[in-house]
Design an enzyme around this catalytic site. Structure first.
Site, PDB file in Angstrom:
ATOM      1  N   ARG A  38       1.098  -1.223   0.096  1.00 52.27           N
ATOM      2  CA  ARG A  38      -0.046   0.140   0.016  1.00 52.27           C
ATOM      3  C   ARG A  38       0.803   1.109   0.145  1.00 52.27           C
ATOM      4  O   ARG A  38       0.447   2.384  -0.740  1.00 52.27           O
ATOM      5  CB  ARG A  38      -0.930  -0.057   1.079  1.00 52.27           C
ATOM      6  CG  ARG A  38      -2.149  -1.181   1.156  1.00 52.27           C
ATOM      7  CD  ARG A  38      -3.198  -0.605   2.292  1.00 52.27           C
ATOM      8  NE  ARG A  38      -2.668  -0.932   3.604  1.00 52.27           N
ATOM      9  CZ  ARG A  38      -2.682  -2.016   3.962  1.00 52.27           C
ATOM     10  NH1 ARG A  38      -3.249  -3.300   3.461  1.00 52.27           N
ATOM     11  NH2 ARG A  38      -2.415  -2.435   5.402  1.00 52.27           N
ATOM     12  N   SER A  55      -1.383 -16.203   6.259  1.00 51.56           N
ATOM     13  CA  SER A  55      -2.366 -15.533   6.639  1.00 51.56           C
ATOM     14  C   SER A  55      -3.685 -16.122   7.235  1.00 51.56           C
ATOM     15  O   SER A  55      -4.724 -15.732   6.817  1.00 51.56           O
ATOM     16  CB  SER A  55      -2.786 -14.390   5.536  1.00 51.56           C
ATOM     17  OG  SER A  55      -3.370 -13.164   5.991  1.00 51.56           O
ATOM     18  N   ASN A  58      -4.665 -18.303  13.327  1.00 52.71           N
ATOM     19  CA  ASN A  58      -4.240 -19.231  14.363  1.00 52.71           C
ATOM     20  C   ASN A  58      -5.118 -19.057  15.570  1.00 52.71           C
ATOM     21  O   ASN A  58      -5.373 -20.041  16.105  1.00 52.71           O
ATOM     22  CB  ASN A  58      -2.712 -18.696  15.018  1.00 52.71           C
ATOM     23  CG  ASN A  58      -1.647 -18.160  14.211  1.00 52.71           C
ATOM     24  OD1 ASN A  58      -2.022 -17.244  13.312  1.00 52.71           O
ATOM     25  ND2 ASN A  58      -0.587 -18.451  14.424  1.00 52.71           N
ATOM     26  N   CYS A  59      -5.572 -18.021  15.881  1.00 52.74           N
ATOM     27  CA  CYS A  59      -6.672 -17.669  17.170  1.00 52.74           C
ATOM     28  C   CYS A  59      -7.446 -18.585  17.031  1.00 52.74           C
ATOM     29  O   CYS A  59      -8.292 -19.012  17.945  1.00 52.74           O
ATOM     30  CB  CYS A  59      -6.821 -16.380  17.448  1.00 52.74           C
ATOM     31  SG  CYS A  59      -5.396 -15.202  17.152  1.00 52.74           S
ATOM     32  N   PRO A 293      20.919  -2.530   9.878  1.00 55.26           N
ATOM     33  CA  PRO A 293      19.915  -1.358   9.545  1.00 55.26           C
ATOM     34  C   PRO A 293      19.173  -1.794   8.478  1.00 55.26           C
ATOM     35  O   PRO A 293      17.937  -1.285   8.223  1.00 55.26           O
ATOM     36  CB  PRO A 293      20.981  -0.300   9.094  1.00 55.26           C
ATOM     37  CG  PRO A 293      22.550  -0.922   9.089  1.00 55.26           C
ATOM     38  CD  PRO A 293      22.498  -2.352  10.028  1.00 55.26           C
ATOM     39  N   TYR A 296      14.426  -5.758   9.473  1.00 53.63           N
ATOM     40  CA  TYR A 296      13.536  -5.358  10.605  1.00 53.63           C
ATOM     41  C   TYR A 296      12.879  -6.715  11.070  1.00 53.63           C
ATOM     42  O   TYR A 296      12.974  -7.723  10.419  1.00 53.63           O
ATOM     43  CB  TYR A 296      12.403  -4.499   9.779  1.00 53.63           C
ATOM     44  CG  TYR A 296      12.968  -3.172   9.495  1.00 53.63           C
ATOM     45  CD1 TYR A 296      13.712  -2.918   8.320  1.00 53.63           C
ATOM     46  CD2 TYR A 296      12.525  -1.985  10.244  1.00 53.63           C
ATOM     47  CE1 TYR A 296      14.338  -1.708   8.084  1.00 53.63           C
ATOM     48  CE2 TYR A 296      13.079  -0.779   9.991  1.00 53.63           C
ATOM     49  CZ  TYR A 296      13.814  -0.445   8.766  1.00 53.63           C
ATOM     50  OH  TYR A 296      14.523   0.636   8.403  1.00 53.63           O
ATOM     51  N   GLY A 299       6.616  -8.939  15.511  1.00 57.99           N
ATOM     52  CA  GLY A 299       5.845 -10.251  16.153  1.00 57.99           C
ATOM     53  C   GLY A 299       6.444 -10.917  17.349  1.00 57.99           C
ATOM     54  O   GLY A 299       7.078 -10.344  17.900  1.00 57.99           O
ATOM     55  N   ASP A 300       5.933 -12.305  17.236  1.00 60.04           N
ATOM     56  CA  ASP A 300       6.340 -12.772  18.432  1.00 60.04           C
ATOM     57  C   ASP A 300       7.708 -13.017  18.707  1.00 60.04           C
ATOM     58  O   ASP A 300       8.314 -13.380  19.837  1.00 60.04           O
ATOM     59  CB  ASP A 300       5.721 -14.426  18.410  1.00 60.04           C
ATOM     60  CG  ASP A 300       4.166 -14.648  18.543  1.00 60.04           C
ATOM     61  OD1 ASP A 300       3.751 -13.377  18.876  1.00 60.04           O
ATOM     62  OD2 ASP A 300       3.779 -15.671  18.284  1.00 60.04           O
ATOM     63  N   LYS A 452     -23.580   4.183  36.777  1.00 60.73           N
ATOM     64  CA  LYS A 452     -22.085   4.213  37.069  1.00 60.73           C
ATOM     65  C   LYS A 452     -21.843   2.879  36.515  1.00 60.73           C
ATOM     66  O   LYS A 452     -22.112   1.656  37.135  1.00 60.73           O
ATOM     67  CB  LYS A 452     -21.950   4.157  38.638  1.00 60.73           C
ATOM     68  CG  LYS A 452     -22.421   5.766  39.191  1.00 60.73           C
ATOM     69  CD  LYS A 452     -22.063   5.655  41.080  1.00 60.73           C
ATOM     70  CE  LYS A 452     -22.734   6.713  41.661  1.00 60.73           C
ATOM     71  NZ  LYS A 452     -23.140   6.330  42.884  1.00 60.73           N
TER      72      LYS A 452
HETATM   73  P1  FAD Z   1       3.308 -16.382  13.178  1.00 58.28           P
HETATM   74  O1  FAD Z   1       1.768 -15.946  13.124  1.00 58.28           O
HETATM   75  O2  FAD Z   1       3.259 -17.472  14.110  1.00 58.28           O
HETATM   76  O3  FAD Z   1       3.864 -16.571  11.866  1.00 58.28           O
HETATM   77  C1  FAD Z   1       5.244 -16.903  11.748  1.00 58.28           C
HETATM   78  C2  FAD Z   1       5.341 -17.594  10.438  1.00 58.28           C
HETATM   79  O4  FAD Z   1       6.833 -17.889  10.131  1.00 58.28           O
HETATM   80  C3  FAD Z   1       4.827 -19.174  10.557  1.00 58.28           C
HETATM   81  O5  FAD Z   1       3.825 -19.371   9.798  1.00 58.28           O
HETATM   82  C4  FAD Z   1       6.123 -19.956  10.164  1.00 58.28           C
HETATM   83  O6  FAD Z   1       5.978 -21.059   9.776  1.00 58.28           O
HETATM   84  C5  FAD Z   1       6.915 -19.056   9.579  1.00 58.28           C
HETATM   85  N1  FAD Z   1       8.356 -19.423   9.624  1.00 58.28           N
HETATM   86  C6  FAD Z   1       9.126 -19.189  10.503  1.00 58.28           C
HETATM   87  N2  FAD Z   1      10.587 -19.452  10.259  1.00 58.28           N
HETATM   88  C7  FAD Z   1      10.337 -19.591   9.031  1.00 58.28           C
HETATM   89  C8  FAD Z   1      11.613 -19.850   8.187  1.00 58.28           C
HETATM   90  N3  FAD Z   1      12.717 -20.044   8.525  1.00 58.28           N
HETATM   91  N4  FAD Z   1      11.238 -19.706   6.683  1.00 58.28           N
HETATM   92  C9  FAD Z   1      10.006 -19.488   6.246  1.00 58.28           C
HETATM   93  N5  FAD Z   1       8.849 -19.267   7.310  1.00 58.28           N
HETATM   94  C10 FAD Z   1       9.235 -19.241   8.373  1.00 58.28           C
HETATM   95  N6  FAD Z   1      -3.038 -14.360  20.011  1.00 58.28           N
HETATM   96  C11 FAD Z   1      -4.113 -13.452  20.278  1.00 58.28           C
HETATM   97  O7  FAD Z   1      -3.925 -11.934  20.328  1.00 58.28           O
HETATM   98  N7  FAD Z   1      -5.321 -13.726  20.656  1.00 58.28           N
HETATM   99  C12 FAD Z   1      -5.812 -15.172  20.462  1.00 58.28           C
HETATM  100  O8  FAD Z   1      -6.695 -15.624  20.597  1.00 58.28           O
HETATM  101  C13 FAD Z   1      -4.600 -15.902  20.098  1.00 58.28           C
HETATM  102  N8  FAD Z   1      -4.886 -17.402  19.935  1.00 58.28           N
HETATM  103  C14 FAD Z   1      -3.846 -18.180  19.498  1.00 58.28           C
HETATM  104  C15 FAD Z   1      -4.176 -19.370  19.231  1.00 58.28           C
HETATM  105  C16 FAD Z   1      -3.274 -20.268  18.845  1.00 58.28           C
HETATM  106  C17 FAD Z   1      -3.534 -21.877  18.658  1.00 58.28           C
HETATM  107  C18 FAD Z   1      -1.745 -19.811  18.434  1.00 58.28           C
HETATM  108  C19 FAD Z   1      -0.967 -20.872  18.071  1.00 58.28           C
HETATM  109  C20 FAD Z   1      -1.757 -18.575  18.700  1.00 58.28           C
HETATM  110  C21 FAD Z   1      -2.704 -17.599  19.214  1.00 58.28           C
HETATM  111  N9  FAD Z   1      -2.510 -16.210  19.247  1.00 58.28           N
HETATM  112  C22 FAD Z   1      -3.385 -15.423  19.742  1.00 58.28           C
HETATM  113  C23 FAD Z   1      -0.924 -15.760  19.043  1.00 58.28           C
HETATM  114  C24 FAD Z   1      -0.861 -15.056  17.718  1.00 58.28           C
HETATM  115  O9  FAD Z   1      -1.329 -16.028  16.804  1.00 58.28           O
HETATM  116  C25 FAD Z   1       0.577 -14.899  17.456  1.00 58.28           C
HETATM  117  O10 FAD Z   1       1.039 -13.820  18.492  1.00 58.28           O
HETATM  118  C26 FAD Z   1       0.866 -14.168  16.165  1.00 58.28           C
HETATM  119  O11 FAD Z   1       0.497 -15.110  15.150  1.00 58.28           O
HETATM  120  C27 FAD Z   1       2.277 -13.844  16.043  1.00 58.28           C
HETATM  121  O12 FAD Z   1       2.410 -13.346  14.679  1.00 58.28           O
HETATM  122  P2  FAD Z   1       4.021 -13.794  13.901  1.00 58.28           P
HETATM  123  O13 FAD Z   1       3.866 -12.971  12.699  1.00 58.28           O
HETATM  124  O14 FAD Z   1       4.982 -13.164  15.077  1.00 58.28           O
HETATM  125  O15 FAD Z   1       4.266 -15.287  14.279  1.00 58.28           O
END
Ligand code: FAD
Length: 576
Positions: A38, A55, A58-59, A293, A296, A299-300, A452
């Site tokens: 975008r 995309s 997970n949740c 630099p 980036y 996420g988790d 309230k």
């Molecule tokens: P992810 O969404 O996990 O994506 C990371 C991706 O990177 C994965 O698909 C992985 O395969 C890919 N990857 C990793 N290493 C490589 C590599 N070397 N090469 C290519 N690809 C790679 N959060 C909430 O806020 N509310 C909820 O209700 C909630 N419920 C959840 C339920 C479940 C079962 C799970 C598993 C998680 C839940 N979460 C929830 C947490 C939330 O899904 C994560 O915080 C979020 O998806 C993190 O985003 P991310 O992009 O960091 O990682």
């Protein structure tokens, strides 16, 4: 080819054509990629995902396992084709990135279908590899029938296993958000479910009283809770799996869900020599830029300073990952103008009929961080009591004794919990105070709230403590009482006869003024009522007559819940 190389070969500075490469195509990665497009229509954008899907929700995975979400396709927000069509992004699924060469600005990718390994260059690289479930090296942990849940492949494996094996008994290890959601969903499938948790409570991000309320609800639904207990190992038997516990007991299971936590997936970052921080996440600055630099991360996998404690933290939530993606893409394309301010860990879970939500820092963690604070707990109706369908809601606030800054909020109840927590979270996020919350103006009609709102009521109670109009003690403070102190139950005689605390004497609040002569002035008084409100009224009367007293925050009901849970959960204590 890099931009610089194109320049030297053609002597044309192609400023607009940047190449952005993203690793991980779910929450943070897909969000970054879409925003990059975008922001920059001309860039080349490639996103790599080692799994089959991008995309996805997970949740929603636990709910698909429990058949609440019936249509598997509903889990997929986008697929590679639709993402490419809408955003003109080159999506490469089933392709794992093996390494990053930050000097050459290339990554090495393996196509998992063909086995081909190739290099791809980038101008800017974004890491969003997420977090990986923890699987401690316990005996038998790799046995068939023991699962972790992170992605669609895990979900399909669990779902087909429970269907094919006609699973009747499930053991869920770990009582965090995902563990509890899984317990509910497995029970919905008709299984006998036991949750094993090493900590003395479920949901360690919340304080014990809020967890205790949820524990009572979970038990009422027939799910077994084994707290204060670690798992020692697993043994495959003819019938299923024996789960061996630290209290020397053994649970029979047909399926085991390991939900004991996750850790940032930093493997690529470590290999590339990027800085890893104290909380074991990829260290990023406020622009979400790593120690390199041109790389980036979002996420988790990242760590960032907690906005309240300023200590490094990791957060495993979809909201922050998605929002970071947007900020990161803006900074990559437009320069470093947008700061990421950190996460206050706002989270919510529904377990059967009850919802528990939290934002900011729990009192236990404030204590650990050495941050002085006060706590107030109230239980009120979710909307006007005279309108049908109101349910009790408990709100606990932790705030600064100096200026009332709200540090943390937790809500447990059956209706309207999300709305209240979101209001509280927005105040925590902008460093607001309980004083501001007393003025919070809400939309009111009887089906929704009271004149309230519960949030106002929680703030009034906290402000009373802050201003010294109310002096409280807590459910676990009875051990601080001396034999000389006097405990007064200000509920009605009927309530008192149905159950009291220790050797409390009964003076109902409505009789207090006429029975003041029975209350010794030279002693410290501990007062309680059912929920805390009548105790407060009694304390106001007593204070203004020169008595020194404490009122039980949360009242008898919360004390009783906590007390019962302490008794029920006494197992082998484990340090967490
Ligand atoms: P992810 O969404 O996990 O994506 C990371 C991706 O990177 C994965 O698909 C992985 O395969 C890919 N990857 C990793 N290493 C490589 C590599 N070397 N090469 C290519 N690809 C790679 N959060 C909430 O806020 N509310 C909820 O209700 C909630 N419920 C959840 C339920 C479940 C079962 C799970 C598993 C998680 C839940 N979460 C929830 C947490 C939330 O899904 C994560 O915080 C979020 O998806 C993190 O985003 P991310 O992009 O960091 O990682």
């Amino acid at each position: 080819m890099h931009r610089q190389e194109i320049y030297w070969e053609t002597k044309t500075y192609i400023q607009l054509i940047m190449k952005y490469v993203i690793i991980g195509a779910v929450a943070g990665g897909a969000s970054t990629a879409a925003r990059l497009r975008r922001n920059d229509e001309h860039a080349e954008i490639v996103i790599f995902e080692k799994g089959e899907y991008i995309s996805y929700a997970n949740c929603g995975l636990p709910y698909y396992i429990g058949n609440v979400i019936k249509n598997r396709n509903a889990l997929f927000v986008q697929n590679a084709t639709s993402f490419n069509k809408r955003f003109n992004i080159d999506v490469r699924t089933l392709t794992e990135i093996l390494s990053i060469d930050k000097t050459a600005k290339t990554i090495s990718a393996r196509n998992q279908t063909t086995g081909e390994v190739y290099e791809e260059c980038y101008d800017k690289l974004v890491l969003s590899p997420g977090a990986e479930p923890i699987r401690p090296p316990l005996p038998g942990i790799m046995n068939n029938g023991i699962f972790t849940l992170r992605n669609v492949a895990d979900t399909d494996a669990i779902k087909s296993y429970v269907q094919q094996e006609q699973v009747q008994k499930a053991v869920v290890i770990g009582a965090g958000f995902i563990g509890l959601e899984m317990a509910e969903n497995l029970q919905l499938l008709g299984m006998d479910v036991t949750i094993v948790e090493m900590a003395p409570q479920v949901l360690t991000p919340v304080d014990f009283p809020i967890a205790a309320i949820l524990q009572q609800h979970i038990r009422s639904k027939g799910v077994h809770l084994v707290l204060n207990t670690a798992v020692r190992g697993f043994e495959k038997t003819e019938k299923g799996i024996n789960v061996q516990l630290s209290n020397d007991s053994v649970l029979d299971a047909d399926v085991v869900i390991l939900s004991i936590g996750v850790k940032p997936d930093t493997r690529l970052a470590v290999g590339a020599g990027l800085k890893i921080g104290e909380a074991k996440g990829i260290r990023v600055n406020e622009y979400l830029q790593t120690s390199d630099p041109d790389i980036y991360a979002v996420g988790d996998a990242i760590e960032f300073a907690n906005p309240i404690t300023q200590k490094p933290m990791v957060t495993y939530l979809a909201g922050p990952a998605n929002k970071q993606g947007r900020i990161c893409a803006n900074n990559i394309v437009f320069g470093h103008h947008e700061k990421y301010k950190g996460s206050i860990n706002t989270a919510i879970v529904r377990v059967f009929d009850m919802t528990v939500a939290t934002a900011g820092i729990a009192s236990r963690q404030l204590q650990q961080a050495g941050i002085s604070h006060q706590v107030s707990t109230i239980t009120v109706g979710s909307h006007a009591g005279y309108y049908p369908g109101a349910h009790q809601m408990t709100i606990q606030l932790a705030f600064s004794p100096e200026d009332g800054r709200l540090y943390g909020a937790q809500v447990a109840g059956y209706d309207g919990v999300d709305k209240r927590l979101d209001i509280l979270a927005s105040v925590i996020k902008r460093n607001g105070t309980v004083g501001e919350l007393t003025e919070f103006e809400h939309a009111y009609a009887p089906p929704y709230s009271s004149a309230k709102d519960p949030v106002n009521m929680a703030a009034f109670a906290a402000e009373n403590i802050l201003l010294g109009k109310s002096v409280v003690f807590y459910w676990d403070d009875f051990k601080k009482m001396t034999p000389d102190d006097v405990l007064i139950d200000v509920r009605t005689k009927t309530e008192y006869d149905a159950g009291k605390i220790n050797d409390a004497i009964n003076i109902p609040v409505d009789e207090l003024r006429s029975r003041l002569s029975e209350v010794p002035k030279d002693k410290t008084l501990y007062i309680y009522c059912q929920l805390g409100m009548r105790g407060y009224l009694a304390q106001r009367i007593l204070m203004q007559h020169g008595y020194h007293s404490f009122n039980l925050s949360g009242g008898y009901q919360l004390w009783n819940t906590c007390q019962r849970e302490v008794e029920l959960s006494q197992g082998t204590p484990v340090t967490v």
